[in-house]
Design an enzyme around this catalytic site. Sequence first.
Site, mmCIF file in Angstrom:
data_model
loop_
_atom_site.group_PDB
_atom_site.id
_atom_site.type_symbol
_atom_site.label_atom_id
_atom_site.label_comp_id
_atom_site.label_asym_id
_atom_site.label_seq_id
_atom_site.Cartn_x
_atom_site.Cartn_y
_atom_site.Cartn_z
ATOM 1 N N LEU A 133 17.220 -7.877 5.837
ATOM 2 C CA LEU A 133 18.332 -6.964 6.095
ATOM 3 C C LEU A 133 19.009 -6.627 4.759
ATOM 4 O O LEU A 133 19.139 -7.486 3.889
ATOM 5 C CB LEU A 133 19.323 -7.681 7.024
ATOM 6 C CG LEU A 133 20.335 -6.827 7.756
ATOM 7 C CD1 LEU A 133 19.633 -5.853 8.700
ATOM 8 C CD2 LEU A 133 21.297 -7.724 8.543
ATOM 9 N N LEU A 142 11.342 -6.735 4.294
ATOM 10 C CA LEU A 142 11.635 -7.382 5.568
ATOM 11 C C LEU A 142 13.038 -7.968 5.712
ATOM 12 O O LEU A 142 13.412 -8.385 6.796
ATOM 13 C CB LEU A 142 10.591 -8.476 5.843
ATOM 14 C CG LEU A 142 9.153 -7.953 5.891
ATOM 15 C CD1 LEU A 142 8.191 -9.068 6.238
ATOM 16 C CD2 LEU A 142 9.009 -6.791 6.858
ATOM 17 N N HIS A 151 9.437 2.734 9.185
ATOM 18 C CA HIS A 151 9.192 1.784 10.266
ATOM 19 C C HIS A 151 7.920 2.211 11.004
ATOM 20 O O HIS A 151 7.761 3.396 11.324
ATOM 21 C CB HIS A 151 10.390 1.762 11.227
ATOM 22 C CG HIS A 151 10.262 0.679 12.252
ATOM 23 N ND1 HIS A 151 10.520 -0.639 11.960
ATOM 24 C CD2 HIS A 151 9.868 0.708 13.544
ATOM 25 C CE1 HIS A 151 10.296 -1.370 13.036
ATOM 26 N NE2 HIS A 151 9.892 -0.585 14.015
ATOM 27 N N ASN A 193 14.089 3.785 4.694
ATOM 28 C CA ASN A 193 13.095 2.819 5.182
ATOM 29 C C ASN A 193 12.020 3.546 5.979
ATOM 30 O O ASN A 193 12.273 4.595 6.580
ATOM 31 C CB ASN A 193 13.789 1.803 6.092
ATOM 32 C CG ASN A 193 12.824 0.742 6.612
ATOM 33 O OD1 ASN A 193 12.005 0.206 5.859
ATOM 34 N ND2 ASN A 193 12.907 0.442 7.895
ATOM 35 N N ASP A 227 16.911 -1.100 11.458
ATOM 36 C CA ASP A 227 16.263 0.063 12.093
ATOM 37 C C ASP A 227 17.206 0.956 12.883
ATOM 38 O O ASP A 227 16.797 1.605 13.844
ATOM 39 C CB ASP A 227 15.113 -0.398 13.019
ATOM 40 C CG ASP A 227 14.118 -1.266 12.284
ATOM 41 O OD1 ASP A 227 13.854 -0.993 11.093
ATOM 42 O OD2 ASP A 227 13.602 -2.225 12.891
ATOM 43 N N SER A 265 0.836 -1.213 0.000
ATOM 44 C CA SER A 265 0.000 0.000 0.000
ATOM 45 C C SER A 265 0.870 1.261 0.000
ATOM 46 O O SER A 265 0.529 2.248 -0.648
ATOM 47 C CB SER A 265 -0.970 -0.001 1.187
ATOM 48 O OG SER A 265 -0.312 0.263 2.395
ATOM 49 N N GLU A 318 1.629 6.897 7.589
ATOM 50 C CA GLU A 318 2.569 6.443 6.544
ATOM 51 C C GLU A 318 2.154 6.981 5.183
ATOM 52 O O GLU A 318 2.975 7.551 4.455
ATOM 53 C CB GLU A 318 2.609 4.912 6.504
ATOM 54 C CG GLU A 318 3.189 4.311 7.757
ATOM 55 C CD GLU A 318 3.484 2.829 7.638
ATOM 56 O OE1 GLU A 318 4.487 2.398 8.209
ATOM 57 O OE2 GLU A 318 2.704 2.091 7.013
#
Length: 188
Positions: A87, A85, A104, A102, A145, A13, A174
């Site tokens: 690394l 998802l 989060h 990114n 993160d 989305s 978001e």
Amino acid sequence: MKRIAILASGSGSNAEKIINYFENNELIRVDLLLTNNPEAGVIERGRRLGVPILIFDKKSFTKTDRIVEILKKQEIDWVILAGFLWLIPSNLIKAYPDKIINIHPALLPKYGGKGMWGHFVHEAVYENKESESGISIHYVNENYDEGEVVFQAKCEISEGDTPDDIAAKVQVLEHRHFPEVIEKLIMG
Ligand code: GAR
């Protein structure tokens, strides 16, 4: 022209919001979607929106330069992680220094790290009876993160909110902020 590639593992989305946001932009364009998940909803979105989509496996991502080579060949300038998802391996970080972003779904440094994604984040926030949550947009380094946070927005959690309610509030943030923050970062 600055060219974006979006990596996504799930529904997509956020990827869709970003693609739509830059649709008529003459300076920034989403040129490529990449996913590790052949079942991901983002594939259907990419098809519908006319953005080429590449599906890759773990070995080519972590043990070869294939993805970096594809990104470079397509002259991609920025890499956006929108619900991705895995690394990011060091070859990709080195190829795109300070050019990987990114999102989060929590207020880092809280609720980050390995295993903290999607509904796991919202369930942990709920279990801890937090009074607020939100989003963090950050540069990506070789740890989950931990890159520099460039933007945060908060939402209140009301008594009685379920993890799904929290997820819905965070998703509103978001969709509202991620495309705009990407634009600001790219335009400097
Ligand atoms: C988003 O909430 C994003 O913040 C989260 O995955 C969701 C993807 O939704 N990312 C992480 O949890 C990364 N640790 P979408 O596929 O609908 O854009």
